[in-house]
Structure formats: C-alpha cells, structure tokens
Design an enzyme around this catalytic site. Structure first.
Site, PDB file in Angstrom:
ATOM      1  N   SER A 409       0.821  -1.197   0.000  1.00 32.32           N
ATOM      2  CA  SER A 409       0.000   0.000   0.000  1.00 32.32           C
ATOM      3  C   SER A 409       0.866   1.261   0.000  1.00 32.32           C
ATOM      4  O   SER A 409       1.667   1.461  -0.895  1.00 32.32           O
ATOM      5  CB  SER A 409      -0.960  -0.052   1.194  1.00 32.32           C
ATOM      6  OG  SER A 409      -2.033   0.842   1.019  1.00 32.32           O
ATOM      7  N   ASP A 528      -5.916  -3.927  -1.928  1.00 28.00           N
ATOM      8  CA  ASP A 528      -4.828  -3.455  -1.078  1.00 28.00           C
ATOM      9  C   ASP A 528      -3.971  -4.598  -0.509  1.00 28.00           C
ATOM     10  O   ASP A 528      -4.496  -5.556   0.066  1.00 28.00           O
ATOM     11  CB  ASP A 528      -5.433  -2.651   0.079  1.00 28.00           C
ATOM     12  CG  ASP A 528      -4.421  -1.788   0.790  1.00 28.00           C
ATOM     13  OD1 ASP A 528      -3.420  -2.332   1.282  1.00 28.00           O
ATOM     14  OD2 ASP A 528      -4.632  -0.559   0.850  1.00 28.00           O
TER      15      ASP A 528
END
Length: 669
Positions: A409, A528
């Site tokens: 991320s 993610d």
C-alpha cells in the site's frame, strides 16, 4: 531455557509457516504435516545461550526469527565468532549425526524464535523423510569444515556451483565477474574451480596461463600439487582449472580437493560442464547453492535436468537460483516459472549494452550468496506512511546500503519512488505538493467518483498522478529491486509483483476496499496489499534476505487510546479559550459537537479504521521476523492528512535515529 508455554506446537496461523522455511521448501504437504507435529517453538532473549561447546547434543534447531552467533572459546583470547545465523538457517545437526559433543556454542544476538526438534524425533524423522535426510547429508561434511579442522582459526565457508546454457563466452564472463564481485564485497579469499572443455572458446588468455590440474596424477593433496595450475587473477581471486576422467577414484579425489580448499578459502565457485554424468556434477555433493544461467529458448530441455539435480542432491527450492538474460522476449515470466517449477531469482542485463545495471545485478547476486543483503520493509498505513520518507532520509544520510525494498500500500508507493531513483528529499517535495486545497483533486477528485457498489472511486486520478512521476517504467528499469504486495480478491492469496509495469502494481497495492475499485489485472481482481500482509517481512525472508529493517506506522490500541485522550484535552483547551465568546456561540456548541461526531463516523473513517485495526494485529506477527523494527507512529494525526506530510516525516526521522546504532550493528554482524 525459556520456552513458550508448554513448548507449544507450531501455529501457522500466527505466522510460523513451514512452507516459508528454505530447508522445508521442497517437501510434500504430508511431510510438512509430519514435521509440524514434532517441532516445538522455543523463544530466546538477547544473550541467551542455546547450547554450549563440549556439551552433548540434545536437539536440532531452525531459526524462525532473530540473529544467532556461533562461537568457540579460545584460551587466553576469550571468544572467537565463527559465523552469524539468521532466519531460515539451522544448526545442531552435525553433533546429532556424528553423535559427538557440540564443537561450538550458540547464543542469541537478538530476541528470537527457534523451531526445536528433540534428538530422538530428529533421528526418527530422517528415516521418515528421505529428502530431508539427503539434504542434511549433502551439507554435513561441508558445514563441519566451518568449525572443525586442524586450525583453531576458522571462518564460514560457502560453496556454489554454476551451470550455464548461454553461449560459453557469456557464461564464463558471468562466472569471473561473480568471483571478482565476491572479492570486492567481502574482502575474502575466493577461488574458482573450473572444468574447461578442450574445444571451448571465449576464455580470456589470463585464464590459460597454466596447464590444467590432473586429478588422476595427484597422490595426496598438498599446496605443491595445486601451485603449477593455480592462477592469481588481477581481480583478486584464484583460478584452478581441472582435468579429469569419470570413475570412483576421480570422484574421491575431487571430494578431497574441495575439502582441502575449504580450509584455505572463504568462497569456492565451481563451474559445471557437460551433463549429469560429468565428474564436475559430483561437486554438487559439497555445494550450498547452484546458480543456473539459462537460455530462455531452451528452458523446456533444461527443466528435467534441474529436477534431476534437486532430487539427486537434495537441493531445496531456495538453494536453486535461476538467472535469465533480461532482454529475451518469450515465453512470459509466469510461463518460465511454471515450466521450471522454480521462482526466477534474477534477471541479468546485457553486459555490453547496459554495463551499469549488469554490474548492479552481479552485486545483488553476490551479496545474496554471501548472506549480506540488507532489506527494507515499508508497511501500509495511508497518510501515516508518509513517515517512511523520514526513515529514508536518515538511511541516506547515514549511508546505510539498502539492497532491496518490499512494501504494501503506502509503503509500496514510497518504496517504488525510491527504487525508481528519487531521493528522499525529492519524494518529500512531491508529498508537500499535496496541500490541503489540491490534495483531493490530485489524488481522487469528483471526476473519479464511481458507483459505490464496487468502490467510491475508480482510481484513475491516482493512477495519472503516479504516471506523471513513474511513467511506464517496469520493475527491471528500477535502480533498486522492489517487491510490491497486493491481495487477490477472488482467491484471498497474496500477490507479489516483481515484473511488469510499476504503476499497475501500485494501483493494485493501494486499492483500499470500499474506497477504490479493485484493480483488474490479467483477469484477476486485486485489492490493497495490507489486507493480507501490511508489513511484508516474509516477502524478503523467502528470497534469502538475511538482514531486514521493517517500518511499521500502524497505531496500536494503546496509541489510539492516547490519540483519543489528546483530542479530549485539546477540546477542553479550546473550550476554555472560548469562554469569553458571545452567548449564542455557546448555545450552538452542542450542535457543532453533534455534527463533528456524525462526520467522524463517516463511511471512509469506518472502512479505514476497521482495516487498520486488523492490519496492526497482522503486522505485529510479521514484525517478529525483522532484525530492526522502527515504529514512527504520530499520535496527533489522521489517516487522511496527506496534506500535512512534515509531521509524519519528522517522526520517521526521529524514530530511525533512535535505532541507527542497532542498524549499524546489524551491518557488521
């Protein structure tokens, strides 16, 4: 000996996965299950003694996390360090297999976790798992030379075999470049053992100054036997060409020669020639690794040979290193790995067309072989991840030589920019360009709004933002290797990007569920990376990185409680300051409070806080595999404050400086 309660069994759900340990990487699922039943977890604190020199062997140990030192007592000199061991390494098997007392002591150099297999279970397991027995038999004699022998001064010795299917001149050049790099990087004694073919062309004149050493003519192994054929090369390593015939006597003499060399050199590189029937392949019995420089066009013919090598000599998947020339066209990366049934370890740029990147790749391969790679793991955390910039600034200032980065991320985003050649101060300028007025429009914007059933935003705007700095660069074009972690929404599997376009990998890794639409990549929906692996220490550990610095920016429950207390105190302070304000403002204060509480529980906060609660718990387990953990948590902050990077960066600098001595200590161990 301090142990976990009741010396509990391994719990894969808590992050201790046998499949991630190199020694067990080639075992079948049923063999793994058998080991899981027998091994126990043992926890040690810094300076704890695992076992002592001269004492009987009681168990076999595999390192899950932490650093350990093997040392001997030297009369009148205290202690002599023989070698440092890291995650994935193992010890204790020599004394168990030879039924002798320990020839050295082992202590914990940091807090760590070991897998312990008691002696009786160890010996029984070798009979039940032939592959494990074969592996340990191959390494036993070689590992003994590291701490036994006629001299008291011993060092770690590593032996690697190299096999090539590319043109002979290219393969030989890679061979000698690797040896020269080992000398430069380790300042150690390096010898190249070669089996040149009579008809082979492309070997420089420097390596043809003497005749070959005939194994059949050596009666006993002495320095005088080697001297006529041994060449001291200009790059600082030694070169020994051999000539031999097939047969049992020759094989025994080769084994004697290699054992002889382990007492005189720190690194031994052996160039294999011919096929499995050639004598050179017998050296695999004493090799730690095999490096395969393969022609992509002939992978289908090479794959059976690799599988035969693994089965015959007991090489684990992590000990078989596949290297491919970078500029080949086909087959695809995934097809190559599927064909070979192996992960591709490295790509090798052209030496003539791209010398800088070629030598950078050689240096990386060298440091991995020497066990000196230093990895950096940057965790997820939205705006909290801006603290990574401060970490990078300190690492640059202190000249800490990071070799590879892994990130999830926000950590992936910062790591990719750094890997692309942006200095930390340049990344800070980019972050500071996102002020409170423009951040929303640069990263998402109203034009990026999506039908909320898949996510509130398409993700096109943030992609354009990343492309304005990274363009269409691929992983192979980075100046520093970077691994980017994402999550497969359909299979719940972790995806590690190491090839292809950087921006595609980043778009997947930052796809916060509910906020950004999942990223469609080759027919798979990716979200993610922090959902499964917010602090991807294991990503580097699995590829052989021994020394890892991890940066976790996620808030603990205690941090969040403290953050809430600060907000309450700040509110009380403001109320006192407003005491002199008009009455109508005081009457409206409850209304303002209700509005604030309403918006603080908006869907974005609910999603992000919920995700980060979960990610913190996962990161706690992952952080145990790091050698140095940095936690730059900013209490007076919000996950969406991308427009206030300075306070995050400052905290990153502060926490890294607090750990800088530990980082420097890690470098020299």
């Amino acid at each position: 000996m301090p142990l976990f309660p009741f010396r509990r069994k391994l719990e894969a759900s808590k992050g201790y996965d046998f499949n991630e340990i190199p020694l067990f990487s080639s075992l079948s699922p049923s063999e793994i299950r058998l080991l899981e039943k027998k091994f126990r977890l043992a926890e040690y604190k810094r300076s704890d003694l695992i076992y002592e020199e001269g004492k009987p062997a009681e168990a076999f140990y595999v390192i899950v996390s932490g650093r350990f030192r093997v040392f001997k007592k030297v009369r009148g000199e205290g202690q002599e360090t023989l070698v440092y061991l890291y995650r994935g390494d193992y010890f204790g098997e020599s004394s168990l297999l030879t039924d002798q007392v320990h020839s050295a002591s082992v202590e914990a150099r940091s807090d760590g976790i070991l897998l312990r297999l008691d002696k009786a279970d160890f010996l029984k397991t070798l009979g039940q798992i032939p592959a494990l027995s074969l592996h340990l038999s191959r390494t036993l004699g070689h590992r003994l030379t590291k701490i036994e022998g006629p001299e008291r001064k011993k060092r770690e010795v590593k032996v690697a075999a190299l096999y090539s299917t590319v043109p002979a001149s290219e393969g030989f050049q890679f061979f000698i470049d690797l040896a020269a790099s080992l000398v430069r990087e380790t300042k150690s004694r390096v010898i190249v053992v070669d089996f040149p073919r009579p008809s082979e062309t492309g070997i420089p004149a420097e390596f043809r100054k003497t005749g070959n050493l005939h194994l059949s003519k050596t009666e006993s192994m002495r320095e005088s036997d080697l001297k006529p054929s041994l060449i001291e090369c200009s790059a600082g390593f030694y070169y020994l060409p051999l000539e031999s015939e097939k047969g049992q006597p020759e094989e025994k003499k080769l084994s004697t020669l290699l054992t002889f060399l382990t007492y005189r050199y720190d690194f031994i590189l052996i160039r294999l020639s011919g096929d499995m029937g050639d004598l050179s392949f017998k050296s695999l019995k004493q090799s730690d690794f095999i490096y395969l420089l393969l022609d992509p066009k002939t992978l289908s013919q090479t794959a059976p040979l690799i599988q035969q090598i693994e089965q015959t000599f007991g090489f684990a998947k992590s000990e078989t290193k596949v290297i491919l020339p970078e500029e080949d066209a086909a087959p695809s990366f995934e097809e190559k790995e599927k064909l070979l049934q192996l992960k591709i370890f490295s790509h090798l740029p052209s030496r003539s067309r791209n010398p800088e990147r070629y030598h950078s790749a050689i240096r990386f391969i060298t440091k991995e072989f020497a066990g000196t790679l230093l990895g950096l793991v940057l965790g997820s955390g939205a705006a909290y991840g801006l603290a990574h910039i401060g970490v990078l600034q300190v690492l640059e200032k202190e000249n800490i030589p990071i070799d590879i980065v892994a990130g999830s991320s926000m950590g992936a985003l910062i790591g990719a920019f750094w890997g692309a050649g942006y200095r930390a101060n340049e990344i800070e300028k980019i972050a500071c360009s996102l002020d409170q007025k423009t951040a929303f429009f640069k990263l998402i914007g109203f034009n990026d709004l999506s039908i909320a059933h898949r996510g509130f935003f398409h993700g096109r705007q943030v992609t354009h933002f990343m492309e304005s700095y990274l363009g269409n660069r691929t992983f192979q074009e980075l100046s520093l290797p970077v691994k980017i972690v994402a999550t497969n929404l359909n299979t719940s599997q972790e995806i590690v990007f190491e090839n292809g376009r950087i921006v595609d990998a980043l778009r997947a890794s930052i796809s916060i569920p509910g906020i950004f639409r999942p990223f469609n990549y080759r027919g798979e929906l990716l979200i993610d990376g922090g959902i499964l692996n917010p602090l991807p220490v294991n990503t580097l550990a699995q590829m052989g990185v021994k020394k890892i610095i991890a940066v976790d920016v996620l808030s603990s429950p205690e941090d969040r409680a403290q953050r809430n207390r600060l907000r309450v105190e700040k509110k009380k302070k403001l109320q006192k300051e407003k005491a002199q304000e008009p009455l109508w403002k005081h009457l409206l204060e409850p209304v303002f409070d209700k509005v604030n509480r309403h918006f603080s529980s908006n869907i974005f906060n609910v999603i992000m806080n919920t995700i980060q609660f979960m990610e913190y718990e996962i990161a706690q387990v992952s952080s145990q595999g790091a050698d140095v953990l940095i936690r730059p948590v900013v209490l007076d902050a919000h996950w969406a404050e991308f427009y206030q990077p300075k306070k995050f960066i400052k905290e990153g600098e502060k926490k890294t400086l607090e750990q800088i001595n530990e980082i420097k200590r890690l470098l020299v161990e």
